[in-house]
Design a protein around this motif. Structure first.
Motif, short mmCIF file in Angstrom:
data_model
loop_
_atom_site.label_atom_id
_atom_site.label_comp_id
_atom_site.label_asym_id
_atom_site.label_seq_id
_atom_site.Cartn_x
_atom_site.Cartn_y
_atom_site.Cartn_z
N ALA A 698 0.96 -1.36 -0.21
CA ALA A 698 0.06 -0.07 0.11
C ALA A 698 0.81 1.24 -0.10
N GLY A 701 2.00 2.30 -3.28
CA GLY A 701 0.79 2.76 -4.05
C GLY A 701 0.16 1.39 -5.07
N LEU A 703 -2.23 -0.77 -4.59
CA LEU A 703 -3.34 -1.08 -3.67
C LEU A 703 -3.85 -2.40 -4.05
N SER A 732 -10.89 0.55 3.90
CA SER A 732 -10.03 1.75 3.32
C SER A 732 -9.47 1.52 1.95
N LEU A 733 -8.71 0.44 1.61
CA LEU A 733 -8.12 0.22 0.34
C LEU A 733 -9.21 0.18 -0.98
N GLN A 734 -10.32 -0.63 -0.62
CA GLN A 734 -11.43 -0.63 -1.51
C GLN A 734 -11.96 0.62 -1.94
N ILE A 735 -12.10 1.39 -0.81
CA ILE A 735 -12.59 2.88 -1.17
C ILE A 735 -11.59 3.75 -2.13
N GLN A 736 -10.40 3.62 -1.79
CA GLN A 736 -9.45 4.34 -2.59
C GLN A 736 -9.56 3.90 -4.05
N ARG A 737 -9.46 2.53 -4.15
CA ARG A 737 -9.70 2.00 -5.40
C ARG A 737 -11.08 2.08 -6.22
N LYS A 738 -11.97 2.75 -5.46
CA LYS A 738 -13.30 2.96 -5.82
C LYS A 738 -14.16 1.36 -6.19
N ASP A 769 -16.95 8.69 4.13
CA ASP A 769 -16.18 8.73 2.79
C ASP A 769 -16.58 8.22 1.67
N ARG A 773 -17.68 9.70 -1.89
CA ARG A 773 -16.92 9.35 -3.14
C ARG A 773 -18.12 8.89 -4.08
#
Length: 908
Positions: A698, A701, A703, A732-738, A769, A773
């Motif tokens: 992570a 980058g 992810l 949290s990672l899945q949210i960042q990866r949409k 969050d 998004r």
């Protein structure tokens, strides 16, 4: 008359059948002849039995009657093997033939030796056999009678009074057969009576356990009645063979040989000492075969042997068995009983030092159970002892008889006798036969001019009977042995003997402290009594462990250092250095701990646990902040390839250090090496390794790789705590990866977990969050406004406020966003999150035109003594504010990375 007889014979011969069968024409004569032959055959058999009875007579010495055989009157010479004839000197010479039954081998040892040995008092049974020569003679006589065709007058005449009537007329055949049957019946009863008499009178030995003197011991002329070690010539090989088999550890065969020595032999008494010696060997054989239960039973039976050395060996080995079963206090008591037995001997044996070692060892193991401490040392193996093995006959006889006179058996003393021995110091001879402990100690203390104080000792324990015989011991040793042999603890001051009973302690902590102090004292006594014993370093290590368990770390480290300085070549010396390093690490002395480990690696390169030393050195370096040194140690250990376990731990350690240094790519490499070498079921190690790998990926980058690592963690059976942490990070990672749908599922499963307040706060913030998004910030505002009142903690309340302000900002409601955030910011803990919220508030101020407030907030952040990672963002906000104010000079300074001076300074 002779003429008439010859004519009658001739007439009879003419009446015989022509086939030569020998049948008489007179039936009565045939019957008489057959009856006469039968009677003569019975007479011969009776004579043969009398002769065989003489052959079964026991062996006797000239002029001496066997002890277990009644006197027999001497008869006239009748021939045969048992005849007595006067010699030239007029004295009777006895010739004895060994009975055939005695030459027959004894019954074989039962296939189950243990069952056979428990029946040691069983009497050997042998079948009575008629000598072959006598049986042959009887057969020949019967054969001669059967071929006789017709009895002569001389044969019939003696029977005529029985077989004729008053008128001289012969009786009829029917009446004659009735008389014959009666005579045969009487003869049968007579023969049966004689056989029974022979069996009863033949010596068979005493089968009672007390007289089971089966060792083949030979007494010489003029013996005092006590058996000695020498073995009869016909059994000497069995004794030697038994000792040889025992020495060769062929225990099953040795048991058979010793069993033969224990079998009863008539007329050969043997002392109980020798029987106990044989049974001691049998117990050792059973122990060698792994049959500890029956060995323990046999040792218990001979634990009160008249011989002190046998009694000591039996009790010592009983103590070993108790230690293996976890009965440490009982083992201590038996070891003291063994020491007291040895103290009655003039000969000094190494077993006495073994008993002292066993006392201290048992106490140490007991105290370790109280503290629950880890036993860091591998103790020397405690084996069944046989101090009598390998001795010749004279040495063995001398050692088993040394100190044999026991007060309760021989002396008849029922009171306490104490005698002072001349010489330096106060030494005593103490003799007690069943006297109460209180009486014995008071007698000893009064002679030594000391007092006795009873500390938590019951009345029953004070009156326990004491059976000891101490030959020449100092006062402290006498009190120690006397109290220890009954399970008590004797502590000594200048003028008192203080007696404790650990079983009477009110609390477990009192019992623990008493036994811990006694264990330390026991080791000190062991050092003073046998300073050259090779087990002294082991004792110092045990004392250090006792001090370490009790919390005296400085005293423990001092004891460990005694070993490293005085016993450098001892096997426990390197382990002592390792323990010193671990104590220093507990005391936060990482540099001292590193130095101890380096000394260990330099001084003992062949130490078998070197991989453990390297791992500890790497960990101490990492925890002390010496990350480069730790990485070098871990890398060296990995490529030394000492073991698969050490390579695995080295790869993990190197990955951790590189992750802390921010070298994420190299950290991922080492962590990947670690997880690739893990077994399929090493779930706990997988959880740690994949969690670290996910963090490293992570940070780079990656992810997708991080999410995959977290999924592997969830598949590795994490604990409940680990599962909740991983779910939070994965969401949290899945949210960042949409990956909004997958993130919503993870958050839904997370909310079903039993979360802490902090975890609930983070889960709510991540869901807000997610809503932002997804383009529905109003739902985030509704969620946060609803749950904000549930968090009373100021810090958590402030975090919800930050997320609410961001949701308002997403809706372009800058005023509400600035109001909520300005209220939450003072409540936040200092850190990156607080600095990020401060930058957000400055940007909200810019949106509503409050440029001066924005510049002031950022100046406070940039000019803080602690450098912030958000300085560049803060200067950009300052530049944007000056641009709004159309102050292009200061805007240029700020955008170039320099904070402009405050307005007051510019005016000056």
């Amino acid at each position: 008359m002779a003429e008439n007889k010859s004519k009658s014979d001739a007439a009879d011969r003419q009446k015989m059948p022509a086939d030569g069968s020998g049948a008489s024409a007179d039936p009565l004569a045939d019957i008489l002849a057959a009856q006469q032959a039968e009677l003569e055959s019975r007479d011969h058999k009776k004579k043969g039995l009398k002769t065989s009875q003489g052959a079964d007579a026991p062996e006797v010495v000239a002029g001496q009657q066997p002890a277990d055989e009644p006197e027999q009157p001497q008869s006239e010479s009748v021939g045969g093997d048992g005849d007595k004839k006067p010699d030239a000197t007029g004295q009777a010479e006895t010739q004895s033939v060994e009975p055939e039954a005695a030459e027959t081998p004894r019954d074989a040892v039962d296939a189950n030796e243990d069952d056979a040995l428990e029946n040691e008092e069983a009497i050997e049974q042998a079948d009575e056999k008629t000598p072959d020569s006598q049986e042959t003679a009887i057969d020949e006589e019967n054969e001669d009678v059967s071929v006789q065709s017709e009895p002569s007058e001389s044969d019939v005449a003696p029977l005529s009074p029985v077989l004729t009537e008053a008128g001289g007329r012969p009786i009829t055949a029917k009446r004659t057969s009735s008389w014959v049957a009666l005579l045969l019946l009487l003869n049968t009863f007579l023969v049966a009576f004689l056989v029974a008499a022979v069996l009863v009178l033949r010596p068979r030995g005493d089968s009672s356990p007390s007289n089971a003197t089966g060792a083949t011991i030979q007494r010489s002329a003029g013996s005092n009645g006590k058996g000695d070690i020498s073995v009869r010539p016909d059994r000497e090989a069995s004794w030697k063979r038994a000792e040889t088999l025992f020495a060769q550890e062929r225990f099953s065969e040795a048991i058979g040989e010793y069993s033969l020595l224990l079998r009863p032999r008539r007329g050969e008494p043997v002392s109980k000492v020798l029987l106990d010696l044989f049974r001691l060997r049998i117990a050792g054989s059973k122990m060698g075969m792994g049959n500890k239960l029956q060995a323990y039973r046999t040792l218990k039976e001979i634990a009160a042997s008249p011989s002190p050395v046998i009694r000591a060996v039996a009790n010592y080995n009983l103590a070993l068995a108790d230690i293996s079963d976890g009965y440490y206090l009982r083992a201590r008591q038996k070891a003291y009983v063994a020491s007291a037995a040895l103290a009655s001997m003039e000969t000094s044996l190494k077993l006495e030092a073994d008993c002292d070692f066993l006392v201290a060892y048992a106490l140490t193991r007991k105290v370790r159970n109280y503290y629950g401490g880890q036993d860091a040392m591998v103790w020397p193996e405690l084996k069944y002892v046989t101090p009598l093995a390998g001795m010749d006959e004279s040495a063995l006889r001398r050692i088993v008889e040394d100190g044999k006179l026991l007060p309760r058996e021989e002396s008849g003393v029922t009171d306490v006798e104490i005698t002072a021995h001349p010489g330096p110091g106060k030494r005593w001879g103490l003799l007690s036969s069943g006297a109460p402990l209180e009486q014995v100690l008071h007698a000893l203390a009064s002679n030594a001019q000391r007092g006795v104080r009873w500390a938590s000792v019951s009345e029953l324990a004070r009156n326990v009977p004491v059976n000891v015989w101490l030959r020449n011991v100092p006062t402290q040793r006498a009190g120690e042995l006397t109290c220890g042999s009954v399970g008590l603890v004797a502590r000594f001051t200048w003028d008192e003997i203080v007696v404790h009973d650990a079983r009477s302690a009110e609390t477990m902590y009192e019992q623990r402290d008493l036994l811990a102090g006694e264990a330390v004292s026991a080791w000190r006594r062991f050092f003073l009594r046998v300073p050259d014993d090779p087990r002294v370093p082991v004792g110092h290590f045990a004392r250090a462990s006792l001090l370490e368990w009790s919390g005296d770390l400085i005293g423990a480290m001092r004891e460990y250092r005694i070993i490293t300085r005085r016993f450098k070549r001892s096997p426990v010396a390197p382990r002592s250095l390792l323990q010193c390093a671990m104590i220093r690490h507990k005391l936060r002395d990482n540099i001292g701990a590193r130095n101890d480990l380096l000394e260990l690696l330099d001084g003992y390169p062949d130490y078998p646990l070197s991989d453990e030393v390297y791992l500890r050195l790497g960990r101490f370096n990492m925890e002390g902040g010496f990350l480069d040194d730790a990485i070098r140690v871990y890398t060296k250990l990995y490529f030394l390839n000492m073991s698969a376990k050490s390579r695995l731990a080295a790869a993990l350690g190197a990955g951790k250090c590189l992750l802390k240094q921010g070298k994420f790519k190299e950290a991922s490499k080492w962590l990947s090496l670690h997880v690739s070498a893990l077994g399929s079921k090493e779930y706990a190690k997988m959880v740690e390794a994949y969690t670290l790998l996910a963090q490293s990926e992570a940070a780079q980058g990656n992810l997708s790789g991080a999410a995959g690592a977290y999924r592997r963690v969830l598949a590795s059976r994490p604990t409940s705590v680990q599962r909740k942490l991983v779910l939070i990070e994965l969401a949290s990672l899945q949210i960042q990866r949409k990956e909004f749908v997958a993130a919503a599922d993870v958050l839904g499963s997370l909310e079903r977990e039993d979360l802490s307040k902090r975890q609930k706060c983070r889960a709510v913030c991540m869901r807000a969050d997610l809503y932002r998004r997804m383009g529905i910030p109003m739902k985030a505002v509704s969620l946060l406004s609803e749950v904000r009142r549930n968090f009373r903690d100021p810090n958590l309340h402030a975090k919800i406020g930050v997320e609410l302000a961001r949701s308002y900002a997403e809706m372009k409601q800058w005023v509400y966003a600035s109001q909520v955030l300005s209220d939450a910011l003072p409540k936040m803990e200092p850190g990156v999150e607080a600095e990020r919220a401060q930058c957000d508030l400055a940007e909200y101020y810019l949106k509503i035109g409050k440029t001066d407030q924005a510049i002031a907030l950022m100046r406070e952040l940039v000019e803080s003594p602690e450098k912030s990672v958000l300085n560049r963002r803060a200067l950009q906000i300052v530049g944007s504010a000056y641009l709004q104010q159309k102050d292009y000079t200061n805007a240029a300074l700020a955008l170039s990375g320099e904070m402009p001076d405050p307005p007051g300074n510019r005016n000056e």
